[in-house]
Enzyme design. Structure first.
Site, short mmCIF file in Angstrom:
data_model
loop_
_atom_site.label_atom_id
_atom_site.label_comp_id
_atom_site.label_asym_id
_atom_site.label_seq_id
_atom_site.Cartn_x
_atom_site.Cartn_y
_atom_site.Cartn_z
N PHE A 215 44.15 46.79 32.74
CA PHE A 215 43.86 45.36 32.72
C PHE A 215 42.43 45.11 32.26
O PHE A 215 41.51 45.80 32.72
CB PHE A 215 44.02 44.76 34.12
CG PHE A 215 45.45 44.68 34.57
CD1 PHE A 215 46.14 45.84 34.94
CD2 PHE A 215 46.12 43.47 34.63
CE1 PHE A 215 47.47 45.79 35.34
CE2 PHE A 215 47.44 43.40 35.04
CZ PHE A 215 48.13 44.56 35.39
N ALA A 216 42.26 44.12 31.36
CA ALA A 216 40.92 43.71 30.95
C ALA A 216 40.88 42.19 31.00
O ALA A 216 41.24 41.51 30.04
CB ALA A 216 40.59 44.22 29.56
N TYR A 220 35.79 41.94 31.75
CA TYR A 220 36.16 43.36 31.63
C TYR A 220 36.66 43.73 30.23
O TYR A 220 36.91 44.89 29.94
CB TYR A 220 37.18 43.75 32.70
CG TYR A 220 36.55 44.01 34.07
CD1 TYR A 220 35.86 43.01 34.74
CD2 TYR A 220 36.64 45.25 34.69
CE1 TYR A 220 35.29 43.23 35.98
CE2 TYR A 220 36.07 45.50 35.93
CZ TYR A 220 35.40 44.47 36.57
OH TYR A 220 34.82 44.71 37.81
N ASP A 305 42.14 51.96 35.86
CA ASP A 305 41.09 50.96 35.67
C ASP A 305 40.65 50.96 34.20
O ASP A 305 40.74 52.00 33.54
CB ASP A 305 39.86 51.34 36.53
CG ASP A 305 39.92 50.71 37.91
OD1 ASP A 305 40.99 50.22 38.30
OD2 ASP A 305 38.87 50.74 38.60
N ASP A 307 37.45 50.08 33.41
CA ASP A 307 36.01 50.37 33.36
C ASP A 307 35.75 51.87 33.56
O ASP A 307 34.97 52.28 34.40
CB ASP A 307 35.27 49.54 34.41
CG ASP A 307 35.71 49.85 35.83
OD1 ASP A 307 36.88 50.24 36.03
OD2 ASP A 307 34.88 49.73 36.75
N GLU A 397 43.77 49.05 47.12
CA GLU A 397 43.53 50.48 47.38
C GLU A 397 43.91 50.85 48.82
O GLU A 397 44.43 51.93 49.07
CB GLU A 397 42.06 50.83 47.11
CG GLU A 397 41.78 52.32 47.14
CD GLU A 397 40.42 52.65 46.55
OE1 GLU A 397 40.38 53.09 45.39
OE2 GLU A 397 39.40 52.45 47.24
N ASP A 420 33.08 59.38 40.15
CA ASP A 420 32.22 58.21 40.04
C ASP A 420 30.88 58.58 39.45
O ASP A 420 30.22 59.51 39.92
CB ASP A 420 32.04 57.55 41.41
CG ASP A 420 31.71 56.08 41.23
OD1 ASP A 420 30.65 55.78 40.65
OD2 ASP A 420 32.53 55.23 41.63
N1 UDP Z 1 39.61 43.75 36.59
C1 UDP Z 1 39.50 42.91 35.49
N2 UDP Z 1 38.68 41.84 35.56
C2 UDP Z 1 37.95 41.53 36.66
C3 UDP Z 1 38.05 42.38 37.77
C4 UDP Z 1 38.88 43.51 37.71
O1 UDP Z 1 40.14 43.14 34.48
O2 UDP Z 1 37.20 40.54 36.65
C5 UDP Z 1 40.54 44.90 36.53
C6 UDP Z 1 39.98 46.00 35.65
O3 UDP Z 1 41.03 46.69 35.05
C7 UDP Z 1 39.26 46.87 36.65
C8 UDP Z 1 40.20 46.80 37.82
O4 UDP Z 1 40.69 45.47 37.81
O5 UDP Z 1 39.06 48.17 36.14
C9 UDP Z 1 39.56 47.13 39.18
O6 UDP Z 1 38.38 46.41 39.37
P1 UDP Z 1 36.96 47.16 39.41
O7 UDP Z 1 36.92 48.20 38.33
O8 UDP Z 1 35.87 46.13 39.37
O9 UDP Z 1 37.01 47.84 40.83
P2 UDP Z 1 36.13 49.13 41.26
O10 UDP Z 1 36.53 50.27 40.36
O11 UDP Z 1 34.69 48.77 41.09
O12 UDP Z 1 36.56 49.35 42.69
MN MN Z 2 36.88 50.34 38.31
#
Ligand code: UDP
Ligand code: MN
Length: 446
Positions: A215-216, A220, A305, A307, A397, A420
């Site tokens: 998802f983006a 993102y 994810d 990111d 999670e 991480d």
């Molecule tokens: N995500 C997104 N837009 C947002 C927040 C989250 O697309 O504004 C999606 C994206 O794929 C991201 C995933 O949800 O990788 C999980 O969120 P995030 O990576 O912020 O969580 P973390 O890895 O920091 O726990």
């Molecule tokens: Mn993430």
């Protein structure tokens, strides 16, 4: 009967008895009996290995015994008549032995239709009444009235072509510094514990298609290029992968040239104001999409994810029925000090004293049907929590961790598969296959 070694043993024992009795009443020594018996044993043994047993096979030992016996009379103190008796006896035994030996026929005598549906006795029959008098014995299975499985017996078996690689030894574990197997015997993937060439050779023949859901949404979209660029190179390299990218900004998806076996599908989604909702609703969107599309399009499905970036190969070692990744943050923590949701009011609650590993929601997957069950169950938990005015500590999670505690994964990915970026890398993490991209949380989620 089939010819088994026992059919050889019987005549030998009989010969032994006859021979022994022979020594009692005649002027021969025991050693003269042993030689023909040993010879008969050898002939019989090889006979069953290399030939169909026919009458002629009985004749050969008799002829051999005759020759041995004849030669015996030349060099030893026995009379010819002493040899004749065992030969005649052997002939009788052999002749009588033949009728109860079944000969392998050159023609199949039965034609079993493997595809025929099996005949099943219905539950209303006497047989079931017979079972019903034993209701208190739980370990007796009752015959089912319906066939429960349909296995394709005609499927061709997969063969790995010859290849050379270092031999495995049971007393030389590939690694001794990490856990290679969970207590429920799910293997844990670590660098240095598997041979990727063997895995690839095995996997390639199955022609599986793997889907990746990512998802983006909102800001993102900036991670799409890094994700897809690295995944194109390192994710299931050489194997068919469909990337399914959900975004509220399809126009912002950069045009990228992917490897021929990789495809990108862009699927528009709405955004949510809270980042937690974007993240949690992934479970719902994935579950729905499996039911409407992926069920027909892919064999395995992984949620990742966006990111993140890959730096090393992530190959077919990740393929299994239900796969979870051990979080890089908590892989050595005792269960009661890690991040499970412990409040009993939440559907994600795990009672204290319980828990295996802490799994990361950033990367999980498995067969399409297992991922369907997982995402459906987790989103049900999210929905019930919402109705009860509670949100689990780490959102989806937490629900994933509860699900994987009570539905044990069949395979685990070590923290190499989601390391991480912020953490210093200890010795046991020999490679960093996938890492989160550093981000300014406040900024990117606003
Ligand atoms: N995500 C997104 N837009 C947002 C927040 C989250 O697309 O504004 C999606 C994206 O794929 C991201 C995933 O949800 O990788 C999980 O969120 P995030 O990576 O912020 O969580 P973390 O890895 O920091 O726990
Ligand atoms: Mn993430």
């Amino acid at each position: 009967m089939d010819i088994k070694k026992v059919h050889i043993v019987i005549p030998i024992v009989m010969a032994g008895i006859i021979g022994y009795l022979g020594t009692k009443i005649m002027d021969i020594k025991k050693v003269h009996i042993v030689i023909p018996i040993v010879m008969a044993g050898i002939i019989g043994y090889f006979g069953t290995e290399i030939m169909d047993i026919k009458k002629v096979h009985i004749l050969i030992p008799i002829v051999m015994a005759g020759i041995i016996g004849y030669l015996g009379t030349k060099i030893m103190d026995i009379k010819e008549v002493h040899i004749l008796i065992p030969i005649v006896m052997a002939g009788i035994i052999g002749y009588l032995g033949i009728p109860h030996i079944s000969w392998p026929s050159s023609q199949p005598v039965r034609q079993v239709d493997l595809d025929e549906t099996s005949l099943v006795i219905s539950r209303q029959t006497d047989l079931n009444e017979a079972f019903s008098v034993l209701p208190s014995i739980p370990h007796i299975s009752r015959p089912s009235s319906q066939p429960v499985r349909q296995v394709d017996l005609d499927e061709t078996s997969l063969v790995i072509s010859r290849m050379s690689y270092p031999q495995p030894f049971v007393d030389k574990p590939q690694r001794t510094d990490v856990l290679l197997m969970s207590p429920w015997l799910a293997p844990i993937m670590w660098e240095g514990t598997f041979n990727r060439d063997i895995l690839n050779a095995q996997y390639r023949q199955k022609k599986f298609v793997v889907g990746v859901a990512t998802f983006a949404v909102k800001k993102y979209v900036r991670f799409i290029e890094g994700f897809l660029g690295s995944a194109n190179k390192f994710f299931l390299s050489g194997h068919r992968v469909n990337f399914y990218l959900f975004t509220d900004h399809p126009e912002k998806v950069p045009s990228m040239k992917l490897a021929p076996e990789k495809s990108l599908f862009i699927i528009p989604v709405q955004n949510y104001s809270r980042w937690q909702d974007i993240s949690m609703n992934r479970m719902d969107i994935i579950s729905n999409r499996i039911r409407t599309h992926w069920h027909y399009e892919v064999d395995y499905l992984y949620s990742m994810d966006i990111d993140v970036q890959m730096f090393e190969h992530i190959g077919v070692e990740i393929i299994d029925t239900l796969v979870g990744t051990i979080s890089s943050w908590q892989y050595t923590k005792p269960r009661d000090s890690n991040s499970y949701e412990r409040r009993p009011e939440s559907r994600a609650a795990i009672p204290s004293g319980e828990g295996d590993f802490y799994y990361a929601a950033s990367f999980y997957g498995g067969s399409v049907s297992e991922v369907y069950k997982l995402t459906t169950a987790c989103f049900k938990g999210v929905t019930e929590d919402r109705a009860n005015g509670i949100e689990a500590k780490w959102h989806e999670e937490s629900h994933l961790n509860k699900y994987l505690l009570y539905h044990k994964p069949t395979r685990l990915l070590s923290p190499e598969y989601y390391w991480d970026e912020e953490l210093p890398r200890p010795q046991i993490i020999r490679v960093k296959r996938l890492s989160s991209v550093r981000k300014d949380l406040e900024e990117v989620r606003s």
